[in-house]
Design a protein around this motif. Sequence first.
Motif, PDB file in Angstrom:
ATOM      1  N   THR A 147      -9.950  21.223  43.706  1.00 58.76           N
ATOM      2  CA  THR A 147     -10.762  22.105  42.870  1.00 58.76           C
ATOM      3  C   THR A 147     -12.100  22.446  43.514  1.00 58.76           C
ATOM      4  N   ALA A 148     -12.275  22.065  44.770  1.00 58.10           N
ATOM      5  CA  ALA A 148     -13.546  22.343  45.440  1.00 58.10           C
ATOM      6  C   ALA A 148     -13.757  23.853  45.538  1.00 58.10           C
ATOM      7  N   PRO A 149     -14.923  24.359  45.145  1.00 57.12           N
ATOM      8  CA  PRO A 149     -15.162  25.807  45.226  1.00 57.12           C
ATOM      9  C   PRO A 149     -15.172  26.296  46.666  1.00 57.12           C
ATOM     10  N   VAL A 150     -14.808  27.551  46.840  1.00 56.30           N
ATOM     11  CA  VAL A 150     -14.813  28.150  48.174  1.00 56.30           C
ATOM     12  C   VAL A 150     -16.261  28.413  48.586  1.00 56.30           C
ATOM     13  N   PRO A 151     -16.719  27.848  49.703  1.00 53.12           N
ATOM     14  CA  PRO A 151     -18.111  28.080  50.120  1.00 53.12           C
ATOM     15  C   PRO A 151     -18.282  29.479  50.681  1.00 53.12           C
TER      16      PRO A 151
END
Length: 328
Positions: A147-151
Motif C-alpha cells: 500500500t506504499a504510495p507512489v513517490p
Amino acid sequence: MDPLGVLLCGAFTVLVLLLVGSCLLRANRLDRLHVRTDAARAALFAALERRAVVARAAAVLLDDQTLLATAARTETVPATEREAAENDLGKLLGDLPARSLPEPLRAELTDAEQRVMLARRVHNDAVRDTLALRSRRLVRWLRLAGTAPVPGYFEIAEVDAPADGPAEPPPRSRRAGRVVLLDSARRVLLFEGVDPARPGEPFWFTPGGGALPGEDGRAAAGRELAEETGLRVPLDRLVGPVWRRHAVFSFDGGNLAADEEFFLLAADLDRVDTSGFTDLERGTVLGHRWWTAEELRGTGAVVYPRELGDLLGSLDPAAWDGVTRIVC
C-alpha cells in the motif's frame, strides 16, 4: 513415483523457492527504497523550510512584504501547490541585490539555496530508483509494493543565490499547446521522454509543444500534433482548452516557466508517425504508447499532468462543459 516424476517435482520445487526468494529480496529492497525516499523527502522539506526562515529574515531586514508573504506561503499551501510556491520564492530570492544584505545573512542564504539544490537532487535520485523497481513486471503483478504510495519527483527550477544582481536569468516563458488524444477505446497517447540534463529520470507527456511567434495555444497544438504523430486535423476539431497547466521547471540546463493549454481530440490512429520530430525530440523522446485510465492510475511512472488517470474519466469530446480547469 517414477524417477522422471521425482525429477520434475524437484525442479518445480526449486523454481518455486527461487521465485519466492526473488520476491522476498525485491520486496525487501523496495521497502528500503521507500524508506530512503521518505527520508530524502523529509530532508528536502527541512531544507525548504530553512530557506523560508532565512528568506523571512531577509524580508524583514529589507522591509519586503512580497518576499515575506511568499516565504510564509510556502509553509501553508496544499501539497499540490508546493512546487509553484517554492518556485515563486526561489525567483524572488534570485532577484535580491546581494549588496543589500549583510554578509552573514548573504552567506546563510547561499548555504540555504545550496542545501535545497542538493536535497532536491538526492530526493529525485531516490524517487527514480524506487520507480524503476516498482515498474518491474514481477513487482507489479505480485503487488510487492503493498500500500506504499507512489513517490513523485519534486520539480522546481534551480536558482543560485544572489550575487551582485540576479544570479541567473529568470525562467524563460514558454506558451504551449497540447493534445489529449483519445482513441475509440478511450486510451490516451503519451510519449516517454527525458531531460538531457537528467537522462535517468524519464517521464510521460501528451503530444504538443511550444507555440511559434504569432501562434495561439490551439494552433500550436494542431501543428505539434501533426509533427509528432502525423495526424492532421482542422483546428476546430480540437475541443477546449479543457485544461491549463502552469509549471516552472529546469530543462536542458535552463529554467522554463510554461503555460500549457490542453485540447481534447477523439481519433483513431493506425500508426504514430514521428518523422516530423526535431533533433531535440529525436534525442530525448524514448518511445510512445497508448494508456488506459486504469493503467495510469496504477502506474509507478511519472506522468504529466500528474492526475491524468483520474481526469480522463471526466473527458468527453462531445460534451465538454466549456470550463477550462487548472491541472498540475
